[in-house]
Scaffold this motif. Structure first.
Motif, PDB file in Angstrom:
ATOM      1  N   ARG B 306       0.833  -1.207   0.000  1.00 56.51           N
ATOM      2  CA  ARG B 306       0.000   0.000   0.000  1.00 56.51           C
ATOM      3  C   ARG B 306       0.867   1.256   0.000  1.00 56.51           C
ATOM      4  N   ALA B 309       2.667   1.713  -3.455  1.00 57.16           N
ATOM      5  CA  ALA B 309       1.784   2.200  -4.514  1.00 57.16           C
ATOM      6  C   ALA B 309       1.599   3.710  -4.368  1.00 57.16           C
ATOM      7  N   LYS B 310       1.415   4.138  -3.122  1.00 57.77           N
ATOM      8  CA  LYS B 310       1.163   5.546  -2.871  1.00 57.77           C
ATOM      9  C   LYS B 310       2.420   6.391  -3.060  1.00 57.77           C
ATOM     10  N   SER B 315       1.351   0.929  -9.863  1.00 52.69           N
ATOM     11  CA  SER B 315       0.021   0.340  -9.729  1.00 52.69           C
ATOM     12  C   SER B 315      -0.034  -0.630  -8.558  1.00 52.69           C
ATOM     13  N   ASP B 316      -1.245  -0.898  -8.065  1.00 48.54           N
ATOM     14  CA  ASP B 316      -1.415  -1.841  -6.961  1.00 48.54           C
ATOM     15  C   ASP B 316      -0.855  -3.203  -7.341  1.00 48.54           C
ATOM     16  N   TYR B 317      -1.052  -3.555  -8.615  1.00 50.85           N
ATOM     17  CA  TYR B 317      -0.584  -4.857  -9.065  1.00 50.85           C
ATOM     18  C   TYR B 317       0.946  -4.943  -8.972  1.00 50.85           C
ATOM     19  N   SER B 320       2.111  -5.161  -5.520  1.00 49.69           N
ATOM     20  CA  SER B 320       1.877  -6.464  -4.899  1.00 49.69           C
ATOM     21  C   SER B 320       2.900  -7.498  -5.378  1.00 49.69           C
TER      22      SER B 320
END
Lengths: 483, 483
Positions: B306, B309-310, B315-317, B320
């Motif tokens: 998290r 990403a920020k 991207s979140d992907y 991750s």
């Protein structure tokens, strides 16, 4: 109170030995000569040792010791070690074919301590195989005989250690006590044996039988010698997680000829009623009178829970034994078998079949059984609960009494062959000693007199870490028994 | 997968970040030692040796228990689990158990995983602390055809955490995603270096359509877990389809062949004779200790993803994927800070580095070492200065990862983007001459232009900037069209 094998020089105490060596260092060599001449004369009958070190090696060590800055509290004492205590470079058989050729690569903590304190290891003593037995007839090699009467057993399982000390084939010895294995042979050979509080002496290097019950302790001819050795071997050991963090080293100071306080002493009726030999009882009663004469309070107490102590003890000891003895498979040490082209299961089976004696197999089988799925709760768990209750009973008792006293064994040393064939009879020899191990308490056996030329052992015990008071009362008994 | 599949996992994670084994002072890094040299009396189970807990293992176990949201026991209890096997020095394993009033270090946890954009909760049944076994080495690599087996005890006694899930997985993919995530958590907590051979191992229980449970042992990585489960499910479905039934059994995953095979030896169920290890008294686990560890827990993969990403705008992907490998993620953050352009860096790491190390079977750590921050910065720099195209950048990354070449060297080989317009114009002219038909097509239909662009790129071996090529072709076409 010495058997006929002893000579005046061979039977001296550690204190005398140190004094004589301080006056004349060469006395140590005369002393070694004397002990080895006793061994030469009697060892072939007594068979106290499994491995006796050659005199030349012992003399060399004595020379080295005399050159060192400090001779240490043991002052060159010749220490016999039970053959289940690991000695670096000296074969440690545990009285079993399984370990007949096993030479440990390390010293047990107690052995290191003995060496650092001026003790010289003289040899490894005979024992019931894996400490399973109460007569030392159960050795895989040969039985040890009682120096007071060659027709009788010396008790066990530390029979070799007790006989070596009693017959002056060593100054002092170490034994191990799981359910009475120090105290019973001490009683039957007229020596002093201590089973310390669980955790007072490190078990590191002691080949386990029942890990939650086992303790190493001294066997000596005199209470004072026992205290000196206990001071040396006790104390916290970071290599044993069950070792207590307590201060030790003061036990010798408790060995004085008068009671340090007006002890309230309990006599547990169950320990001195059923099956007690009449002559043995007479010795005990006389001793109680003398103690009262010294201003001690002696009271009889009942403890009905004790009737469960034998089955409780044997369930726990055998369960732990079945686990502790699983490692003997002939793969890494001990019994060596041809392995190439064979299934490992067949090798294991054969090693355990050939390596273990019948009594060991019996206990492994029973231990395996009581830990089995579906039986665990009915046997092991129940035994663990009874054990807890027993501990609580003793805790209550010792809120009122300082110490307790009983016979170490209700009978005189059995004749050779008398109990070995009857397991129930054999197990009953431990009736007065096993509750102590179950509760983790300290206890000592001291000779209280003679019946028909055979020694009678008196068991003194108390709350955890009461070794000082126990030694004091034992010394008082040592003084008054001949009065 | 439409069939009703139930999968549960039993994961064994070595605590590779501990300096020493679980119960002795031997190194927990056994991988570099010659066989049977990283051993001592304790981990060899020599007679008389005793285990002493490595307290750091307890702290690691508590950290994992917290990370997996488990309920942590208020005391640490060890049991002995008995079975005879040559890789087990004592023929019992010191482990933990959850019956008879005993308890493992932690129970009832949960972990969320995300598969196909769906979040799912996996329940953790328990976490055990236990000791690893030795290793059996077969001269012919397998038990089949080998006349003997060799045993290496270097690994024996290394600390393991056993993590057991409920049978909550419905597909091999879910199981793999879980194991990937667990591995990342173990990395972030500095418990396990999962890149080490044998450091993270899994056994899987799988049943299809409510049939019998099959246990698959010997799975060494998340990737293999997915493969083994896919194979096993297909195998079971085949049997069911042809009218057979699934018998409960244990199977082994043979990585080299990509199949599971039935164990030759029937494993005993339930007869492990668990009982509390008398050598290891219970250790209280205080709330204070748990709190202390809880406060010092490092950032875990979920919150790290998290934040990344920020903070970096990826991207979140991508975030991750980055956090699945702690070292990769550390590399990403470090390199982004040093050379900027985090989006490009994350893409090169996630899309290119991971692909090439996977295809070539290179350990990720080696790949990261080759594509280190210094080289990564240089490459990014070449690209943003227009020296190389995106296509070339990606190609350079491939070569750096696979061949360990310096980016400078690649540049010096002349493989940079053709910057000079005239040079490209010359190539375009050549292509136009060679493909008159394509040129007239392109004049009529602007979509046909791609063919010409492709030809130019081929001739320049991809070195030209496609945008520039496109521009020049359009300009030339416009000129042609006028003619």
């Amino acid at each position: 109170m010495l058997p006929p094998q002893c000579t005046q020089v061979a039977s001296i105490s550690i204190r005398t030995l140190r004094k004589r060596v301080a006056e004349d260092p060469d006395f140590l060599f005369s002393y070694i000569d004397e002990v080895y001449s006793v061994i030469e004369k009697y060892e072939h009958r007594l068979r106290a040792y499994i491995t006796l070190r050659p005199k030349s090696e012992v003399v060399e060590e004595a020379e080295r010791l005399l050159k060192s800055k400090e001779i240490g509290p043991l002052g060159g004492a010749l220490v016999a070690i039970k053959d289940n205590i690991s000695t670096k470079g000296i074969r440690t058989t545990c009285g079993s074919k399984m370990l007949e050729s096993y030479v440990p690569p390390y010293d047990a903590t107690v052995v290191s301590k003995i060496k650092e304190s001026g003790g010289i290891i003289i040899g490894k003593t005979n024992m019931d195989e894996f400490a399973m037995g109460s007569t030392t007839e159960n050795s895989a090699f040969y039985p040890t005989l009682n120096p007071w009467d060659y027709g009788r057993v010396p008790g066990g399982s530390s029979g070799g250690s007790a006989v070596a000390v009693a017959a002056c084939e060593a100054t002092v010895a170490l034994g191990s006590d799981t359910g009475g294995s120090i105290r019973l042979p001490a009683a039957y050979t007229g020596t002093v044996g201590i089973k310390p509080t669980y955790g007072l002496v490190s078990r590191y290097g002691l080949i386990a039988y029942g890990s939650s019950l086992d303790q190493i302790g001294p066997i000596a001819r005199y209470v004072e010698d026992a205290a000196v050795v206990l001071d040396v071997i006790s104390g916290h050991d970071p290599r044993d997680s069950t070792s207590l963090r307590v201060r030790t080293g003061y036990f010798r100071d408790y060995v004085v000829d008068y009671p340090l306080k007006n002890y309230r002493v309990a006599v547990i009726e169950e320990m001195v009623s059923e099956g007690v030999d009449r002559g043995v009882m007479k010795v005990f009663s006389k001793l109680l009178e003398k103690l009262e004469g010294r201003g001690l309070t002696v009271e009889f107490k009942r403890m009905p829970l004790l009737q469960y102590s034998l089955p409780t003890y044997y369930i726990i000891a055998m369960a732990e034994a079945s686990s502790n003895l699983a490692r003997y498979d002939g793969l890494k040490y001990g019994v060596r078998l041809e392995v190439e082209g064979k299934l490992w299961t067949d090798v294991y089976r054969k090693a355990r079949m050939l390596g273990f004696g019948d009594e060991v197999k019996r206990r492994i089988l029973i231990g395996t059984y009581v830990l089995s799925e579906g039986l665990y709760e009915g046997y092991y768990l129940k035994a663990a609960k009874v054990r807890r209750l027993l501990y609580e009973e003793f805790t209550k008792l010792f809120k009122v009494y300082d110490l307790a006293i009983s016979l170490t064994s209700p009978i005189l040393p059995p004749r050779v062959g008398e109990v070995i064939s009857d397991p129930i009879k054999l197990y009953s020899l431990d009736i007065n000693t096993v509750p102590i191990n179950l509760a983790g308490l300290p206890a000592l056996s001291v000779p209280g007199g003679f019946v028909e030329g055979l020694p009678v052992g008196i068991q003194v015990f108390g709350p955890p870490l009461s070794e000082g008071y126990i030694l004091n009362l034992a010394r008082v008994i040592e003084v008054i028994r001949d009065e | 997968m439409n069939n009703d599949v139930m999968i549960g996992l039993e994961v064994h994670a070595q605590i590779t970040y501990l300096r020493t084994k679980l119960f002795c002072g031997c190194s927990s890094n056994y991988r570099e030692n010659p066989p049977n040299t990283n051993v001592c009396p304790v981990c060899l189970g020599l007679p008389g040796s005793l285990p002493v807990l490595n307290k750091a293992a307890l702290e690691k176990a508590i950290a994992l228990s917290l990370a997996l949201n488990c309920k942590i026991s208020d005391k640490l209890l060890f049991v002995r689990k008995h079975y005879f096997y040559p890789d087990l020095p004592k023929n019992y394993q010191i482990s933990q158990y959850d019956r008879y009033g005993l308890t493992p270090i932690a129970v009832n946890g949960e972990v969320t995983i995300e598969v196909d954009n769906k979040v799912k909760t996996i329940r953790i049944r328990r976490i055990n602390i236990e000791e690893d076994t030795g290793r059996i080495v077969y001269p012919e690599r397998s038990v089949l055809g080998s006349k003997y087996a060799l045993i290496d005890y270097n690994r024996a006694g290394v600390a393991l955490l056993e993590i057991v899930t409920e049978p909550d997985f419905r597909s091999p993919r879910e199981a793999r995603v879980f194991l990937d995530k667990l591995g990342s958590i173990l990395e972030h907590l500095e418990i396990t270096d999962t890149s080490l051979e044998g450091a993270l191992r899994a056994d899987a229980n799988v049943s299809v359509n409510g049939g019998s449970r099959i246990e698959i042992k010997n799975i060494g990585s998340p990737k293999d877990l997915e493969k083994a489960l896919n194979y096993e499910i297909a195998r079971q479905l085949n049997i069911i389809k042809s009218g057979g039934t699934i018998e409960r059994e244990t199977r082994h995953w043979i990585k080299e062949k990509g199949i599971t095979v039935a164990s030759r030896v029937k494993e005993l169920e339930g007869e492990y004779r668990y009982f509390p290890d008398p050598d290891l008294p219970p250790i209280p686990i205080s709330k204070g200790l748990i709190e202390l560890i809880s406060k010092s827990l490092p950032e875990l993969p979920d919150s790290r993803a998290r934040r990344i990403a920020k903070e970096y705008g990826v991207s979140d992907y991508v975030a991750s994927v980055l956090v699945l490998h702690k070292k990769l993620c550390d590399h990403f953050e470090h390199s982004s800070k040093v050379c900027g352009n985090p989006k490009l860096i994350s893409s090169l790491l996630v899309n290119d580095l991971l692909r090439w190390v996977d295809e070539a079977g290179i350990p990720l750590a080696v790949g990261i070492n080759r594509l280190n921050t210094d080289r990564l910065c240089k490459l990014v720099h070449y690209f943003s200065n227009g020296l190389i195209s995106i296509k070339l950048l990606k190609d350079y990354v491939r070569q750096v990862v696979l061949e360990d070449i310096n980016p400078e060297e690649l540049v010096s080989r002349g493989l940079t983007t053709i910057g000079e317009e005239e040079e490209i114009e010359k190539v375009v002219d050549d292509v136009f001459k060679e493909n008159p038909k394509a040129v007239s097509d392109a004049i009529k239909d602007p979509k046909a232009i791609n063919f010409l662009v492709g030809q130019v790129m081929r001739k320049t071996k991809g070195r030209a900037d496609p945008k520039l090529v496109n521009e020049i072709i359009r300009r030339r076409l416009a000129e042609y069209g006028l003619k």
